[in-house]
Every structure is written in C-alpha cells, then in structure tokens.
Design a protein around this motif. Structure first.
Motif, PDB file in Angstrom:
ATOM      1  N   TYR A  65      88.040  37.060  -7.679  1.00 53.32           N
ATOM      2  CA  TYR A  65      88.479  36.923  -6.359  1.00 53.32           C
ATOM      3  C   TYR A  65      87.303  36.357  -5.424  1.00 53.32           C
ATOM      4  O   TYR A  65      86.329  36.987  -5.361  1.00 53.32           O
ATOM      5  CB  TYR A  65      89.031  38.357  -6.002  1.00 53.32           C
ATOM      6  N   GLY A  67      85.951  35.809  -1.768  1.00 50.23           N
ATOM      7  CA  GLY A  67      86.179  35.996  -0.351  1.00 50.23           C
ATOM      8  C   GLY A  67      86.821  37.473  -0.355  1.00 50.23           C
ATOM      9  O   GLY A  67      87.907  37.716   0.496  1.00 50.23           O
ATOM     10  N   THR A  73      92.672  43.301   0.330  1.00 45.42           N
ATOM     11  CA  THR A  73      93.386  42.618  -0.874  1.00 45.42           C
ATOM     12  C   THR A  73      92.935  43.012  -2.221  1.00 45.42           C
ATOM     13  O   THR A  73      93.845  43.381  -3.093  1.00 45.42           O
ATOM     14  CB  THR A  73      93.607  41.159  -0.304  1.00 45.42           C
ATOM     15  N   GLU A  88      81.763  38.200  -2.340  1.00 44.39           N
ATOM     16  CA  GLU A  88      82.099  38.271  -1.049  1.00 44.39           C
ATOM     17  C   GLU A  88      80.393  38.181  -0.572  1.00 44.39           C
ATOM     18  O   GLU A  88      79.300  38.742  -1.028  1.00 44.39           O
ATOM     19  CB  GLU A  88      82.248  39.717  -0.413  1.00 44.39           C
ATOM     20  N   ASP A 113      77.474  34.087  -3.034  1.00 44.01           N
ATOM     21  CA  ASP A 113      78.177  33.301  -2.242  1.00 44.01           C
ATOM     22  C   ASP A 113      78.824  32.441  -3.202  1.00 44.01           C
ATOM     23  O   ASP A 113      78.477  31.528  -4.237  1.00 44.01           O
ATOM     24  CB  ASP A 113      76.911  32.215  -1.737  1.00 44.01           C
ATOM     25  N   ALA A 114      80.148  32.043  -2.891  1.00 43.41           N
ATOM     26  CA  ALA A 114      81.204  31.451  -3.714  1.00 43.41           C
ATOM     27  C   ALA A 114      80.835  30.089  -3.812  1.00 43.41           C
ATOM     28  O   ALA A 114      81.402  29.285  -4.670  1.00 43.41           O
ATOM     29  CB  ALA A 114      82.440  31.581  -3.247  1.00 43.41           C
ATOM     30  N   ASP A 134      90.419  33.198  -0.922  1.00 42.64           N
ATOM     31  CA  ASP A 134      90.793  33.413   0.455  1.00 42.64           C
ATOM     32  C   ASP A 134      89.167  33.588   1.207  1.00 42.64           C
ATOM     33  O   ASP A 134      88.853  34.456   1.885  1.00 42.64           O
ATOM     34  CB  ASP A 134      91.255  34.911   0.580  1.00 42.64           C
ATOM     35  N   VAL A 135      88.369  32.520   1.137  1.00 42.73           N
ATOM     36  CA  VAL A 135      87.386  32.381   1.844  1.00 42.73           C
ATOM     37  C   VAL A 135      87.378  31.996   3.226  1.00 42.73           C
ATOM     38  O   VAL A 135      86.126  32.311   3.913  1.00 42.73           O
ATOM     39  CB  VAL A 135      86.331  31.577   1.036  1.00 42.73           C
TER      40      VAL A 135
HETATM   41  C1  LIG Z   1      89.697  36.002   5.564  1.00 43.61           C
HETATM   42  S1  LIG Z   1      88.445  37.070   4.896  1.00 43.61           S
HETATM   43  C2  LIG Z   1      88.642  37.657   3.274  1.00 43.61           C
HETATM   44  C3  LIG Z   1      90.031  38.684   3.495  1.00 43.61           C
HETATM   45  C4  LIG Z   1      90.338  39.350   2.117  1.00 43.61           C
HETATM   46  N1  LIG Z   1      90.834  38.473   1.311  1.00 43.61           N
HETATM   47  C5  LIG Z   1      91.354  40.254   2.129  1.00 43.61           C
HETATM   48  O1  LIG Z   1      92.727  39.854   2.212  1.00 43.61           O
HETATM   49  O2  LIG Z   1      91.066  41.494   2.205  1.00 43.61           O
HETATM   50  C6  LIG Z   1      87.335  35.745   4.510  1.00 43.61           C
HETATM   51  C7  LIG Z   1      86.105  36.253   3.645  1.00 43.61           C
HETATM   52  O3  LIG Z   1      85.564  35.336   2.966  1.00 43.61           O
HETATM   53  C8  LIG Z   1      83.899  35.439   3.106  1.00 43.61           C
HETATM   54  N2  LIG Z   1      83.332  34.209   2.780  1.00 43.61           N
HETATM   55  C9  LIG Z   1      83.320  33.207   3.422  1.00 43.61           C
HETATM   56  N3  LIG Z   1      82.678  31.971   2.848  1.00 43.61           N
HETATM   57  C10 LIG Z   1      82.068  32.673   1.463  1.00 43.61           C
HETATM   58  C11 LIG Z   1      81.237  32.250   0.463  1.00 43.61           C
HETATM   59  N4  LIG Z   1      80.846  31.169   0.503  1.00 43.61           N
HETATM   60  N5  LIG Z   1      81.123  33.191  -0.492  1.00 43.61           N
HETATM   61  C12 LIG Z   1      81.651  34.319  -0.345  1.00 43.61           C
HETATM   62  N6  LIG Z   1      82.387  34.888   0.661  1.00 43.61           N
HETATM   63  C13 LIG Z   1      82.762  34.049   1.656  1.00 43.61           C
HETATM   64  C14 LIG Z   1      83.805  35.893   4.371  1.00 43.61           C
HETATM   65  O4  LIG Z   1      82.540  36.646   4.708  1.00 43.61           O
HETATM   66  C15 LIG Z   1      85.026  36.670   4.949  1.00 43.61           C
HETATM   67  O5  LIG Z   1      84.709  38.118   4.360  1.00 43.61           O
END
Ligand SMILES: C[S@@+](CC[C@H](N)C(=O)[O-])C[C@H]1O[C@@H](n2cnc3c(N)ncnc32)[C@H](O)[C@@H]1O
Length: 210
Positions: A65, A67, A73, A88, A113-114, A134-135
């Motif tokens: 998973y 993000g 979620t 995350e 970091d994804a 969902d990043v």
């Molecule tokens: C829209 S939120 C996710 C909500 C979550 N999926 C949920 O439904 O509960 C997007 C998340 O992706 C993370 N994110 C963005 N770029 C990322 C990366 N390169 N690596 C890991 N996490 C990342 C952000 O910090 C944020 O917490």
C-alpha cells in the motif's frame, strides 16, 4: 462486482448496504457487531468499490500500500488482506499509522519514500497480489512503474490518481490521459472510472503488469 472476502455491506443505523470490515476501530468510525464502517468519501479504495470497479482484490491477498497516511484506508485493507506493507514518507501520520498497526499483526508500517523502492525491497516480499496506490503527489505514474517489480505476474495495481497533484491548472481529463499513457509502459490498464461524487478530480485505475 464482488467484494473481497472480509469486506461486507452492513447496516449502520438507518443506512443499509454500507461497506465495512471487521477489526479494531482505528479513527473513531462507527462499529456495529464488530464491523467497522468504511466511508467511501474518506477512502479512495472504498470509493473504488462503490463505483463498481472489479479490483481483483481477494481476502488474504499480500498487499503493498503506497501512501498510507495515518492509516484510515490501510486499516480496512489489513482487516481483510494478508500481509499488508504500508509505505508513507511523512513522519507525522506514521505516528498514527503505528498505533493503527498495534492491533493488526499483518500490517507493517514503513516510513519510506515510494519513489525509492530499493529502500524497502529487503522488507517487502516479492510477488505481492496487489499494489494499492494513493500517493497524491507529482509523478504518480512513475511511482506505480517503479513499484511494479513487487507485483506477481498475475497481480494488479489499484490506484487513485489525483489530477491536481500533477498540474493544478490543466484539464483533469488531459492529465489522466497523460498518466495512463505513461502507466502503459509497464501495465495493461483494465478499468478506469472518475471518482466523483466521492473524490473530485480523481481517477480510479485497475491495471495488470505487462
Ligand atoms: C491522499 S493521502 C493518502 C490517504 C490514505 N491513502 C487513506 O486513504 O487513508 C496521500 C499520502 O501519500 C503520501 N505520499 C506522497 N508522496 C509519497 C511518497 N513519495 N512516498 C510515500 N508517501 C507519499 C502523503 O504524505 C500522504 O500521506
């Protein structure tokens, strides 16, 4: 469209047919008879089910998973899936994610970091059944492509793409076309759906590795 084993439609008060999973509450959501309400307005994956996309997800699947944020979620995913690796990169939400994982022995939070899958490749098993992404960050197609290495040949990507994370001014439809074109470098796109009314300017995508 069938829901994975472990995801059901249940009644919550006056509301019938609401998505739910069975597990410890994680974020103050209503619970009836051990079933936790899964609100599609708060979850892109929940909305993907509500929109009727065939995600191919099954109970017991190994899931990567991307993000995970504070675990809203992914807490539901870990309720029905098998090993669930939750990536995350923001430290603050990971604090909440760790608490969510406390009661879920199959949920493994990773402060990573994804965009740098090599930093968690030693932890995540190869051949996962699904990547749920969902990043909401620029470069969403690249994130999906660089993590494709973890997917089983018959696995699938279930992604929510956010247009404004790529370009705040561009027409979302044009942004989605561009993202899908890039995704096709490594995936066969099986199904897409705009996520309104649950999430504005998002596209749900189900794809398989090619
Ligand atoms: C829209 S939120 C996710 C909500 C979550 N999926 C949920 O439904 O509960 C997007 C998340 O992706 C993370 N994110 C963005 N770029 C990322 C990366 N390169 N690596 C890991 N996490 C990342 C952000 O910090 C944020 O917490």
């Amino acid at each position: 469209m069938s829901l994975p084993a472990g995801v059901q439609r249940r009644s919550f008060g006056d509301e019938d047919g609401v998505l739910a999973t069975r597990g410890e509450p994680a974020y103050g959501e209503p619970v009836v008879d051990g079933w936790r309400r899964w609100d599609a307005h708060r979850s892109k994956l929940g909305a993907t089910f509500e929109l009727g996309l065939d995600t191919g997800l099954s109970g017991g699947d190994a899931v990567l998973y991307l993000g995970a944020a504070n675990g809203t979620t992914v807490s539901h995913v870990a309720d029905f899936a098998g090993p669930t690796y939750a990536v995350e990169f923001a430290p603050r939400p990971v604090t909440d994610l760790l608490a969510v994982a406390d009661s879920r022995e199959r949920l493994f939070p990773l402060l990573k970091d994804a965009r740098a899958p090599e930093t968690y490749a030693h932890v995540v098993e190869s051949g996962v059944d699904a990547i749920v992404q969902d990043v909401a960050t620029r470069g969403q197609a690249d994130v999906a492509l660089s993590n494709r290495q973890f997917l089983a040949d018959d696995g699938r990507l279930v992604a929510a793409l956010k247009a404004r994370s790529e370009d705040v001014t561009a027409d979302p439809a044009a942004v989605f076309e561009d993202l899908l074109g890039r995704l096709r470098d490594g995936y066969e796109v099986r199904a897409t759906a705009r996520m309104e009314p649950f999430h504005e300017d998002h596209l749900a995508v189900v794809a398989t590795p090619r």
